[in-house]
Design a protein around this motif. Sequence first.
Motif, PDB file in Angstrom:
ATOM      1  N   PRO A  86     -10.882  19.527  78.233  1.00 17.00           N
ATOM      2  CA  PRO A  86     -10.413  19.439  79.612  1.00 17.00           C
ATOM      3  C   PRO A  86     -10.734  20.732  80.362  1.00 17.00           C
ATOM      4  CG  PRO A  86      -8.698  18.748  78.071  1.00 17.00           C
ATOM      5  CD  PRO A  86      -9.802  19.357  77.258  1.00 17.00           C
ATOM      6  N   PRO A  87     -11.115  20.648  81.650  1.00 15.26           N
ATOM      7  CA  PRO A  87     -11.587  21.847  82.374  1.00 15.26           C
ATOM      8  C   PRO A  87     -10.595  22.996  82.388  1.00 15.26           C
ATOM      9  CG  PRO A  87     -12.130  19.852  83.586  1.00 15.26           C
ATOM     10  CD  PRO A  87     -11.265  19.417  82.444  1.00 15.26           C
ATOM     11  N   GLU A  88      -9.310  22.721  82.657  1.00 12.95           N
ATOM     12  CA  GLU A  88      -8.344  23.819  82.752  1.00 12.95           C
ATOM     13  C   GLU A  88      -8.197  24.539  81.413  1.00 12.95           C
ATOM     14  OE1 GLU A  88      -3.703  24.719  84.034  1.00 12.95           O
ATOM     15  OE2 GLU A  88      -4.458  22.672  84.055  1.00 12.95           O
ATOM     16  N   TYR A  89      -8.124  23.762  80.325  1.00 12.29           N
ATOM     17  CA  TYR A  89      -8.005  24.375  79.013  1.00 12.29           C
ATOM     18  C   TYR A  89      -9.278  25.123  78.641  1.00 12.29           C
ATOM     19  CZ  TYR A  89      -7.766  24.947  73.983  1.00 12.29           C
ATOM     20  OH  TYR A  89      -7.797  25.475  72.717  1.00 12.29           O
ATOM     21  N   LEU A  90     -10.435  24.536  78.958  1.00 10.45           N
ATOM     22  CA  LEU A  90     -11.702  25.188  78.633  1.00 10.45           C
ATOM     23  C   LEU A  90     -11.791  26.547  79.303  1.00 10.45           C
ATOM     24  CD1 LEU A  90     -14.491  25.137  77.319  1.00 10.45           C
ATOM     25  CD2 LEU A  90     -15.342  23.964  79.363  1.00 10.45           C
ATOM     26  N   GLU A  91     -11.364  26.642  80.555  1.00 12.70           N
ATOM     27  CA  GLU A  91     -11.429  27.930  81.244  1.00 12.70           C
ATOM     28  C   GLU A  91     -10.603  28.983  80.509  1.00 12.70           C
ATOM     29  OE1 GLU A  91     -10.582  30.016  85.588  1.00 12.70           O
ATOM     30  OE2 GLU A  91     -10.241  27.862  85.322  1.00 12.70           O
ATOM     31  N   LYS A  92      -9.376  28.639  80.122  1.00 11.50           N
ATOM     32  CA  LYS A  92      -8.538  29.609  79.420  1.00 11.50           C
ATOM     33  C   LYS A  92      -9.116  29.960  78.057  1.00 11.50           C
ATOM     34  CE  LYS A  92      -4.222  28.426  81.758  1.00 11.50           C
ATOM     35  NZ  LYS A  92      -2.840  27.952  81.614  1.00 11.50           N
ATOM     36  N   LEU A  93      -9.620  28.948  77.363  1.00 10.55           N
ATOM     37  CA  LEU A  93     -10.205  29.192  76.052  1.00 10.55           C
ATOM     38  C   LEU A  93     -11.395  30.139  76.145  1.00 10.55           C
ATOM     39  CD1 LEU A  93     -10.485  28.496  73.004  1.00 10.55           C
ATOM     40  CD2 LEU A  93     -11.876  26.528  73.698  1.00 10.55           C
ATOM     41  N   LEU A  94     -12.291  29.891  77.116  1.00  8.03           N
ATOM     42  CA  LEU A  94     -13.473  30.745  77.244  1.00  8.03           C
ATOM     43  C   LEU A  94     -13.103  32.145  77.703  1.00  8.03           C
ATOM     44  CD1 LEU A  94     -16.194  28.357  78.736  1.00  8.03           C
ATOM     45  CD2 LEU A  94     -15.604  28.833  76.355  1.00  8.03           C
ATOM     46  N   ARG A  95     -12.197  32.247  78.648  1.00  6.88           N
ATOM     47  CA  ARG A  95     -11.786  33.587  79.098  1.00  6.88           C
ATOM     48  C   ARG A  95     -11.153  34.364  77.948  1.00  6.88           C
ATOM     49  NH1 ARG A  95     -12.331  34.450  84.450  1.00  6.88           N
ATOM     50  NH2 ARG A  95     -12.421  32.626  85.840  1.00  6.88           N
ATOM     51  N   GLY A  96     -10.298  33.698  77.158  1.00 12.55           N
ATOM     52  CA  GLY A  96      -9.671  34.377  76.029  1.00 12.55           C
ATOM     53  C   GLY A  96     -10.674  34.803  74.982  1.00 12.55           C
ATOM     54  N   ALA A  97     -11.629  33.922  74.656  1.00 18.33           N
ATOM     55  CA  ALA A  97     -12.616  34.245  73.621  1.00 18.33           C
ATOM     56  C   ALA A  97     -13.631  35.269  74.106  1.00 18.33           C
ATOM     57  CB  ALA A  97     -13.318  32.965  73.178  1.00 18.33           C
ATOM     58  N   PHE A  98     -14.132  35.095  75.334  1.00 18.93           N
ATOM     59  CA  PHE A  98     -15.129  36.038  75.853  1.00 18.93           C
ATOM     60  C   PHE A  98     -14.532  37.432  75.994  1.00 18.93           C
ATOM     61  CE2 PHE A  98     -17.879  32.623  78.212  1.00 18.93           C
ATOM     62  CZ  PHE A  98     -18.154  32.038  76.981  1.00 18.93           C
ATOM     63  N   HIS A  99     -13.226  37.497  76.306  1.00 16.84           N
ATOM     64  CA  HIS A  99     -12.537  38.789  76.371  1.00 16.84           C
ATOM     65  C   HIS A  99     -12.621  39.521  75.031  1.00 16.84           C
ATOM     66  CE1 HIS A  99      -9.378  41.698  77.387  1.00 16.84           C
ATOM     67  NE2 HIS A  99      -8.778  41.381  76.255  1.00 16.84           N
ATOM     68  N   LEU A 100     -12.702  38.758  73.943  1.00 19.33           N
ATOM     69  CA  LEU A 100     -12.800  39.334  72.597  1.00 19.33           C
ATOM     70  C   LEU A 100     -14.240  39.539  72.157  1.00 19.33           C
ATOM     71  CD1 LEU A 100     -10.059  37.133  70.894  1.00 19.33           C
ATOM     72  CD2 LEU A 100      -9.874  39.570  71.457  1.00 19.33           C
ATOM     73  N   GLY A 101     -15.189  39.237  73.048  1.00 15.56           N
ATOM     74  CA  GLY A 101     -16.595  39.351  72.670  1.00 15.56           C
ATOM     75  C   GLY A 101     -17.029  38.256  71.725  1.00 15.56           C
ATOM     76  N   ALA A 102     -16.396  37.090  71.806  1.00  9.70           N
ATOM     77  CA  ALA A 102     -16.688  35.988  70.899  1.00  9.70           C
ATOM     78  C   ALA A 102     -17.391  34.857  71.634  1.00  9.70           C
ATOM     79  CB  ALA A 102     -15.396  35.463  70.281  1.00  9.70           C
ATOM     80  N   PHE A 103     -18.172  34.087  70.898  1.00 11.13           N
ATOM     81  CA  PHE A 103     -18.626  32.804  71.424  1.00 11.13           C
ATOM     82  C   PHE A 103     -17.725  31.720  70.845  1.00 11.13           C
ATOM     83  CE2 PHE A 103     -21.070  33.067  67.460  1.00 11.13           C
ATOM     84  CZ  PHE A 103     -21.029  31.768  66.960  1.00 11.13           C
TER      85      PHE A 103
END
Length: 664
Positions: A86-103
């Motif tokens: 879902p778009p809202e969850y995907l945004e949070k997931l990507l922001r959280g992971a990218f903040h950690l330098g993760a894909f």
Amino acid sequence: MIDHDPTAVADAEASLDASHQDDPAFGPAFIDVDEWRESPVPHRYLHGGFEGTETRFVMYLPERETYSGRMVQELAGGVGGIEAHPPEYLEKLLRGAFHLGAFVVASNQGWILTPQHPGVGGPGLPEDLTILSHRASAQTARYAKSAAAELLGARPHHSYLMGASGGGARSVAGIEQVPGLWDGAVPIVMVNQHLAWHYWSVWGRAELALRHKREEITAAVDAGADPFSVLDTDEQRQCLSDLYQVGYPKGAEFLLNMGAAEWANWIPLIDPEYATDYWNLPGYAGEGRQPMRATGTVTQLIRASDPEASALMGPLGEGLRRLLPPERVVGARIDGDELTEDVIGCRFTVGEPGHEILRVCTVVDGDRIGFAEFNERPAPRVGQEITLDNTLEQAWAHYHRHIVDPQGPTMRRWASDGAPIWPQRPEDAESRAVLCALPTGRFDGKMIVVQSALDHLCPPLFAHEYVKSVRAWLTDGEDRIRLWILDNAQHGDPAPEHGIEPNLRFVRFHGISLQALEDLVAWVEDDVTPPTDTSYELDAWNRTLLPPTAGQRGGIQPLVSLVGPAAAVVGETVRFAAEVEVPPGTGSVVGAAWDLDGTGRFELKAQIKEPASHLTIDLEHCFTHPGTHVVVVRVASQRQADASDSVRLVENLARLQVRVTDGS
């Protein structure tokens, strides 16, 4: 398409142990979409799968210069079947992971979900359920790690699993069954299969017995009264008592909405012989009886947009009803046997032989039945004869009697002198369950478990028993696993579109989950000890009790108490005070909002000039009309006191009922 460097990949693979070697059940990987996307945050998007299988995966890659050598693998809940988010969850997931330098990588966990292949109550799941349990996820991880060497310049040096519900259970299965492939996991509202089928059967029976008493039970609990005082029959009292005995959270009675009836569809999958045995063998409640049946012809299909549909969609809840497409078939008019409420919970079959889909009757309204559910499945056709029967419903409502561990704290009620009272299913029945491999409590790496205190599907007891098993098996278990219990949270994140009442009762858990992921990374890679477990006790009925202060409670969730008048007069100015405290060392209060009008939108934002770990937030208000008003305050904390962070917010709320009169 990706241009592979065979030599580089072969050299990298040769250095890995057996758990990193390709699973022969999966053909070569392919990529069918590779594109740059700006939404919801800028990323490179890849979609692909493995030849000769139904496994599909997605990869979300940050810009190359922000990659720090980590992989986050997200496992969808339920039984998977879809790799999209879902778009809202995907945004949070990507922001959280990218903040950690993760894909980020995700998959459908081995099968493709469609209305014709729902997995439960019909065909769709892999024939070998270890594919769903952990093997498809493991093969996806192996490929993603190799692909990262080419796509981002380096294989990940650390990788992490996270998932909710069934995805939480399979996060545990993955890290236990494939040691060394992942370094840590964040299971969220996790299923515990040692307890789940027993619990879900008790829950299913209770929902049928209490379906007309939900509002009264909820009101009694909200008012601090005895919920048993509003019940009418011994069966109702027994079912509610049994429900609490297996850990159903007091305060989650609002969620008793007939959703459990659908779960009888699992019976043919987890224990194919059980329903037949139930109706025929001595010691089973069905012996000597016949299933109830009602036969009729479908004369009209009722869609979500039809005026009569609202009466047939009650079990979905207000918000989910609004999310259904107008053309979704939610019920049918039946010409034939007289329909009574006894057929609620009964099943009927839709589809061709060998591909039948089980549907469940959830509402009877005159000559109409409802079978609304949020997930789309085929509907009967006009002119089709259907037979409603309770073969599975009755069997499911008694399944818990026949899978009893006499030593299990939630199952002793169904045992006497250390032995089960009723005949037991074969010992391997539990291991046939389709969600994941049975948990062992033994794994490499570290884990932070996030469980919701008011989760009606997977109560805190599920996580409690798993964490206890880890600490019993592993000598360093205290230093390998954490359990954070989120108060006032349920099995899913409430959202405005889900309706008013869920937003007034429950907070969201994805913020604490993403903070748990960040804390897990620091724990695994830098040995930074995360905050302590949430402290709690189990009462005599196995319900989870949380301490009243933040210092005692631990974990990372802020604790909020709300003080104000229990009664007021229209036009009178009254004052409310919210006392908010964050457990030591876990952050500061950065936000608060009030709902005074019962809309669930929390539009009245509090002004917090300086984030702090302990705040008092005051509000003055005049009620304009009489009635019982529920005042709700929702607060959020953030580890670095960053009020601009919308991702790693940890929420809680407090409610207060105020009886407002006109003064006469």
